[in-house]
Design a protein around this motif. Structure first.
Motif, mmCIF file in Angstrom:
data_model
loop_
_atom_site.group_PDB
_atom_site.id
_atom_site.type_symbol
_atom_site.label_atom_id
_atom_site.label_comp_id
_atom_site.label_asym_id
_atom_site.label_seq_id
_atom_site.Cartn_x
_atom_site.Cartn_y
_atom_site.Cartn_z
ATOM 1 N N GLU A 58 -4.861 3.303 -4.098
ATOM 2 C CA GLU A 58 -3.458 3.338 -3.660
ATOM 3 C C GLU A 58 -2.966 1.909 -3.540
ATOM 4 N N ASN A 59 -1.641 1.748 -3.676
ATOM 5 C CA ASN A 59 -1.122 0.373 -3.633
ATOM 6 C C ASN A 59 -0.053 0.134 -2.572
ATOM 7 N N ARG A 60 0.176 1.122 -1.714
ATOM 8 C CA ARG A 60 1.138 0.903 -0.638
ATOM 9 C C ARG A 60 0.533 1.351 0.692
ATOM 10 N N ILE A 61 0.592 0.455 1.668
ATOM 11 C CA ILE A 61 -0.064 0.680 2.955
ATOM 12 C C ILE A 61 0.411 1.943 3.650
ATOM 13 N N GLN A 62 1.714 2.074 3.773
ATOM 14 C CA GLN A 62 2.247 3.207 4.535
ATOM 15 C C GLN A 62 1.874 4.525 3.895
ATOM 16 N N LEU A 85 -0.968 -6.889 -0.482
ATOM 17 C CA LEU A 85 -1.328 -6.609 0.905
ATOM 18 C C LEU A 85 -0.799 -7.721 1.801
ATOM 19 N N GLN A 86 0.126 -7.357 2.676
ATOM 20 C CA GLN A 86 0.641 -8.342 3.635
ATOM 21 C C GLN A 86 -0.319 -8.415 4.809
ATOM 22 N N THR A 87 -0.541 -9.631 5.288
ATOM 23 C CA THR A 87 -1.551 -9.808 6.339
ATOM 24 C C THR A 87 -1.244 -8.976 7.584
ATOM 25 N N ASN A 88 0.039 -8.802 7.897
ATOM 26 C CA ASN A 88 0.364 -8.055 9.122
ATOM 27 C C ASN A 88 0.131 -6.549 8.981
ATOM 28 N N LYS A 89 -0.198 -6.104 7.781
ATOM 29 C CA LYS A 89 -0.437 -4.668 7.582
ATOM 30 C C LYS A 89 -1.908 -4.328 7.363
ATOM 31 N N VAL A 90 -2.730 -5.350 7.316
ATOM 32 C CA VAL A 90 -4.161 -5.146 7.074
ATOM 33 C C VAL A 90 -4.758 -4.157 8.071
ATOM 34 N N LYS A 91 -4.322 -4.261 9.320
ATOM 35 C CA LYS A 91 -4.918 -3.455 10.389
ATOM 36 C C LYS A 91 -4.777 -1.941 10.172
ATOM 37 N N TYR A 92 -3.790 -1.534 9.385
ATOM 38 C CA TYR A 92 -3.586 -0.092 9.180
ATOM 39 C C TYR A 92 -4.623 0.536 8.255
ATOM 40 N N ILE A 93 -5.261 -0.250 7.422
ATOM 41 C CA ILE A 93 -6.228 0.347 6.480
ATOM 42 C C ILE A 93 -7.681 -0.034 6.762
ATOM 43 N N VAL A 94 -7.875 -1.113 7.519
ATOM 44 C CA VAL A 94 -9.242 -1.581 7.773
ATOM 45 C C VAL A 94 -10.153 -0.524 8.422
ATOM 46 N N ILE A 130 -10.800 1.788 4.979
ATOM 47 C CA ILE A 130 -10.814 1.374 3.560
ATOM 48 C C ILE A 130 -12.237 1.026 3.113
ATOM 49 N N HIS A 131 -12.565 1.397 1.889
ATOM 50 C CA HIS A 131 -13.891 1.099 1.345
ATOM 51 C C HIS A 131 -13.896 -0.246 0.632
ATOM 52 N N THR A 132 -12.878 -0.440 -0.238
ATOM 53 C CA THR A 132 -12.797 -1.663 -1.029
ATOM 54 C C THR A 132 -11.349 -2.141 -1.096
ATOM 55 N N ILE A 133 -11.159 -3.431 -0.917
ATOM 56 C CA ILE A 133 -9.841 -4.021 -1.173
ATOM 57 C C ILE A 133 -9.968 -4.831 -2.459
ATOM 58 N N GLN A 134 -9.276 -4.347 -3.494
ATOM 59 C CA GLN A 134 -9.414 -4.971 -4.818
ATOM 60 C C GLN A 134 -8.429 -6.108 -5.041
ATOM 61 N N SER A 135 -7.463 -6.226 -4.135
ATOM 62 C CA SER A 135 -6.344 -7.127 -4.406
ATOM 63 C C SER A 135 -6.287 -8.305 -3.436
ATOM 64 N N ILE A 136 -7.430 -8.962 -3.244
ATOM 65 C CA ILE A 136 -7.464 -10.158 -2.396
ATOM 66 C C ILE A 136 -6.910 -11.319 -3.206
ATOM 67 N N LYS A 141 -7.798 -12.728 7.425
ATOM 68 C CA LYS A 141 -7.236 -11.619 8.183
ATOM 69 C C LYS A 141 -8.105 -10.361 8.074
ATOM 70 N N VAL A 142 -8.562 -10.060 6.876
ATOM 71 C CA VAL A 142 -9.383 -8.863 6.685
ATOM 72 C C VAL A 142 -10.709 -9.030 7.442
ATOM 73 N N GLU A 143 -11.271 -10.241 7.396
ATOM 74 C CA GLU A 143 -12.498 -10.505 8.144
ATOM 75 C C GLU A 143 -12.287 -10.241 9.649
ATOM 76 N N LYS A 144 -11.193 -10.747 10.173
ATOM 77 C CA LYS A 144 -10.913 -10.604 11.592
ATOM 78 C C LYS A 144 -10.776 -9.131 11.990
#
Ligand code: PLP
Length: 226
Positions: A45-49, A70-79, A82-88, A96-99
């Protein structure tokens, strides 16, 4: 042909070593369940919401891949799932994803997105930026919750097959180079390239993971919310 037939048809034409990500963006959960019923477990999927809304309604053994901006302020909704983030595509995003992953006590697989296309609208690191990140980062220290699993790229949207092939080749060359320099670990094994219009070419050029939407689900209706 329906979704289930399309999945089976595509699977039958893919080499066994190539993973299929079914790109379900803009398609409803009922349609995703048809693919699931045909044995498909990896979805992109390509949209957070949209993803955050669909995920709780779908089986827990689906492996979700995020493939969009992926906007940094939206990372928290999928972390949390989510299994894999392909679009770093930035260091900021890695931080942000690490945090967030640390906060959720999860390990997340990440692919670095590389800009191989001519269009400036497409995202990603340059090959040099990618080399720098891989070589100069003490990965296990800097990003203990992120597993560097490979590279992702999108070719230019063009009928010029030679150009698309060259772009895939450039990504493959970078992938091989990073692997052989020993700067990456054994988990660096995915080369995600190829979509509906170019996945045959991508496989010829060494893709290990194709991301296919239209050929499975048909045309997207961009008017529907999800
Ligand atoms: C939408 C999308 C795909 C799938 O595209 P199709 O042409 O429908 O197969 C693959 N990768 C990314 C990054 C996408 O956004």
């Amino acid at each position: 042909m329906d979704v289930s037939d399309q999945i089976k048809h595509i699977r039958a034409t893919l080499p066994q070593s190539v993973a299929l990500v079914a790109v379900s963006k803009f398609h409803p959960v009922e349609t995703i369940m048809e693919a699931y019923g045909a044995g498909q477990r990896i979805f992109g999927e390509n949209r957070i919401q949209e993803l955050a809304a669909k995920q709780p309604m779908l089986p827990g053994d689906i492996e979700w891949h995020f493939i969009g901006t992926l906007q940094t302020n939206k990372v928290k909704y999928i972390v949390p799932f989510i299994h894999t983030i392909q679009s770093i595509d930035s260091r900021n995003l890695l931080e942000k994803v690490e945090k967030e992953a640390a906060r959720c006590n999860r390990h997340i697989r990440v692919l670095l997105e590389v800009h191989i296309a001519q269009e400036t609208t497409k995202h990603g690191f340059s090959a040099d930026e990618c080399r720098t990140i891989v070589r100069e980062t003490q990965w296990a220290t800097a990003y203990p919750h992120l597993i560097l699993a490979g590279l992702m790229g999108m070719a230019t949207f063009t009928d010029d097959k030679q150009q698309v092939r060259r772009e895939f080749q450039s990504l493959r060359t970078l992938f091989d180079e990073l692997k052989t320099t020993g700067a990456v670990g054994d988990s660096f094994a995915e080369l995600s390239m190829g979509m509906t219009d170019d996945y045959h070419l991508a496989i010829e050029e060494g893709s290990t993971m194709v991301r296919i939407g239209t050929a499975i689900f048909g045309k997207r209706n961009y008017k529907t919310i999800h």
